[in-house]
Design a protein around this motif. Structure first.
Motif, PDB file in Angstrom:
ATOM      1  N   LEU A 192       0.835  -1.207   0.000  1.00  0.00           N
ATOM      2  CA  LEU A 192       0.000   0.000   0.000  1.00  0.00           C
ATOM      3  C   LEU A 192       0.870   1.257   0.000  1.00  0.00           C
ATOM      4  O   LEU A 192       0.568   2.221  -0.719  1.00  0.00           O
ATOM      5  N   ARG A 193       1.940   1.240   0.792  1.00  0.00           N
ATOM      6  CA  ARG A 193       2.830   2.412   0.808  1.00  0.00           C
ATOM      7  C   ARG A 193       3.426   2.658  -0.576  1.00  0.00           C
ATOM      8  O   ARG A 193       3.524   3.803  -1.030  1.00  0.00           O
ATOM      9  N   ILE A 213      -3.165  15.076  -3.296  1.00  0.00           N
ATOM     10  CA  ILE A 213      -1.895  14.646  -2.707  1.00  0.00           C
ATOM     11  C   ILE A 213      -1.994  14.614  -1.183  1.00  0.00           C
ATOM     12  O   ILE A 213      -1.576  13.653  -0.528  1.00  0.00           O
ATOM     13  N   GLU A 214      -2.567  15.675  -0.615  1.00  0.00           N
ATOM     14  CA  GLU A 214      -2.682  15.737   0.844  1.00  0.00           C
ATOM     15  C   GLU A 214      -3.623  14.655   1.366  1.00  0.00           C
ATOM     16  O   GLU A 214      -3.383  14.069   2.435  1.00  0.00           O
ATOM     17  N   GLU A 215      -4.704  14.380   0.634  1.00  0.00           N
ATOM     18  CA  GLU A 215      -5.626  13.327   1.060  1.00  0.00           C
ATOM     19  C   GLU A 215      -4.949  11.960   1.041  1.00  0.00           C
ATOM     20  O   GLU A 215      -5.148  11.143   1.948  1.00  0.00           O
ATOM     21  N   ARG A 258       3.468   5.872  -5.439  1.00  0.00           N
ATOM     22  CA  ARG A 258       3.439   6.064  -6.896  1.00  0.00           C
ATOM     23  C   ARG A 258       2.378   7.085  -7.294  1.00  0.00           C
ATOM     24  O   ARG A 258       2.613   7.960  -8.143  1.00  0.00           O
ATOM     25  N   LYS A 259       1.194   6.978  -6.669  1.00  0.00           N
ATOM     26  CA  LYS A 259       0.124   7.927  -6.989  1.00  0.00           C
ATOM     27  C   LYS A 259       0.514   9.356  -6.614  1.00  0.00           C
ATOM     28  O   LYS A 259       0.255  10.297  -7.373  1.00  0.00           O
ATOM     29  N   GLU A 319       3.511  10.559  -6.416  1.00  0.00           N
ATOM     30  CA  GLU A 319       4.535  11.020  -7.346  1.00  0.00           C
ATOM     31  C   GLU A 319       3.919  11.457  -8.675  1.00  0.00           C
ATOM     32  O   GLU A 319       4.276  12.498  -9.232  1.00  0.00           O
ATOM     33  N   GLU A 320       2.950  10.658  -9.165  1.00  0.00           N
ATOM     34  CA  GLU A 320       2.286  11.025 -10.422  1.00  0.00           C
ATOM     35  C   GLU A 320       1.534  12.350 -10.279  1.00  0.00           C
ATOM     36  O   GLU A 320       1.607  13.217 -11.160  1.00  0.00           O
ATOM     37  N   LEU A 321       0.805  12.491  -9.176  1.00  0.00           N
ATOM     38  CA  LEU A 321       0.063  13.728  -8.954  1.00  0.00           C
ATOM     39  C   LEU A 321       1.005  14.920  -8.779  1.00  0.00           C
ATOM     40  O   LEU A 321       0.690  16.032  -9.218  1.00  0.00           O
ATOM     41  N   ALA A 322       2.141  14.685  -8.152  1.00  0.00           N
ATOM     42  CA  ALA A 322       3.103  15.774  -7.954  1.00  0.00           C
ATOM     43  C   ALA A 322       3.644  16.266  -9.297  1.00  0.00           C
ATOM     44  O   ALA A 322       3.839  17.468  -9.493  1.00  0.00           O
ATOM     45  N   HIS A 323       3.877  15.329 -10.226  1.00  0.00           N
ATOM     46  CA  HIS A 323       4.325  15.742 -11.566  1.00  0.00           C
ATOM     47  C   HIS A 323       3.239  16.560 -12.267  1.00  0.00           C
ATOM     48  O   HIS A 323       3.526  17.580 -12.903  1.00  0.00           O
ATOM     49  N   GLU A 324       1.978  16.093 -12.146  1.00  0.00           N
ATOM     50  CA  GLU A 324       0.871  16.837 -12.754  1.00  0.00           C
ATOM     51  C   GLU A 324       0.731  18.214 -12.127  1.00  0.00           C
ATOM     52  O   GLU A 324       0.478  19.213 -12.815  1.00  0.00           O
ATOM     53  N   GLU A 325       0.882  18.277 -10.803  1.00  0.00           N
ATOM     54  CA  GLU A 325       0.782  19.555 -10.107  1.00  0.00           C
ATOM     55  C   GLU A 325       1.881  20.507 -10.579  1.00  0.00           C
ATOM     56  O   GLU A 325       1.642  21.698 -10.781  1.00  0.00           O
ATOM     57  N   SER A 326       3.076  19.968 -10.759  1.00  0.00           N
ATOM     58  CA  SER A 326       4.185  20.810 -11.215  1.00  0.00           C
ATOM     59  C   SER A 326       3.892  21.397 -12.594  1.00  0.00           C
ATOM     60  O   SER A 326       4.122  22.597 -12.825  1.00  0.00           O
ATOM     61  N   ARG A 327       3.352  20.559 -13.487  1.00  0.00           N
ATOM     62  CA  ARG A 327       2.993  21.074 -14.820  1.00  0.00           C
ATOM     63  C   ARG A 327       1.894  22.124 -14.719  1.00  0.00           C
ATOM     64  O   ARG A 327       1.937  23.162 -15.387  1.00  0.00           O
TER      65      ARG A 327
END
Length: 277
Positions: A84-85, A189-191, A90-91, A93-101
């Motif tokens: 689970l961790r 991400i925070e959730e 992974r999720k 990290e993916e969201l962080a990349h989207e947020e950065s864009r």
């Protein structure tokens, strides 16, 4: 981790050699008593010791199975926790990349909005100037050609201003949407991180409970070990002088000193495990 969270000594696997040896040793004791007292008139303490040895061997076998079961559950919990961790990681990290864009897009849109605002201010000044010139020309009564050119110029300036204002409104909408997207990604991400924290807390509680169960069974096993050692000593002292049981006694002594006959090691942690505890 702290002392309370330290992992207890690992249990032996089911049907480990040491616990099997308890049953084998008890069987030899029982045969020696039968040979030494064929009429079944062994002293009560000897009879009780044999019965207790059989009972301890059976209880140790059951206890070993319980420890193995609890250990498998702990291992399963740890595997699920790691999975689970990794999945949430992974999720995130993916969201962080989207947020950065999205944040880069927000910055670009905000820069375009600032540029358009400057153009709107310039256009407003131009429209005001040309309108004032048209009003003045109308008051002074210029020629039709002059008036037409003056009013065309004022109209073009106003059209440019209207166009720039429309472009500004459109860009502000885009910037607002990009900003909302970035905020939503941050919320997700925070959730996910909060979800991981809640799960980690619940998992640690389950692991602590499981470790305590293993530790309790291990302590129980140590008590069985001590009791079995005591009855073994009583029977050895009583039977070692019986000529009828000499060959069985030699077999027993050979087994006791053999590699598989170390019950004292079954419920005791190694030096490294004692250090961890």
């Amino acid at each position: 981790t702290g002392e309370n969270n330290a992992a207890p000594p690992p249990p032996p696997p089911p049907e480990s050699p040491g616990v099997i040896e308890w049953a084998n040793r008890t069987g030899l004791f029982s045969r020696m008593v039968s040979r030494s007292y064929p009429a079944g008139n062994a002293p009560p303490d000897v009879q009780n010791a044999v019965s207790q040895a059989w009972d301890l061997a059976a209880r140790a076998t059951r206890l070993e199975g319980e420890v193995a079961s609890h250990t498998r559950k702990l291992e399963s919990l740890e595997r699920r926790g790691r999975a689970l961790r990794a999945e949430i990681g992974r999720k995130v990290e993916e969201l962080a990349h989207e947020e950065s864009r999205a944040l880069r897009d927000v910055t670009a849109e905000q820069q375009e909005v600032a540029r358009l605002k400057e153009q709107v201010l310039t256009a407003e000044k131009g429209a005001q100037t040309t309108k004032a010139g048209a009003d003045l020309a109308l008051q002074q009564g210029g020629t039709p050609t002059t008036l037409r050119l003056t009013f065309e110029k004022a109209g073009a300036a106003q059209a440019l201003l209207d166009s720039k204002k429309e472009m500004l409104v459109e860009r502000e909408k885009k910037a607002s949407l990009k900003d909302a997207l970035a905020r939503d990604l941050r919320r997700q991400i925070e959730e996910l991180r909060a979800q991981l924290a809640r799960y980690a807390e619940a998992l640690e509680e389950d692991l602590a409970s499981g470790r305590e169960k293993v530790a309790a069974r291990t302590r129980e096993g140590l008590a069985f070990e001590k009791a079995f050692s005591e009855v073994s000593t009583l029977l050895l002292n009583h039977l070692k002088t019986k000529p009828e049981a000499r060959d069985l006694m030699q077999e027993l002594v050979s087994n006791i000193h053999g590699p598989a006959a170390q019950p004292n090691s079954q419920y005791r942690p190694s030096a490294n495990q004692e250090t961890r505890s």
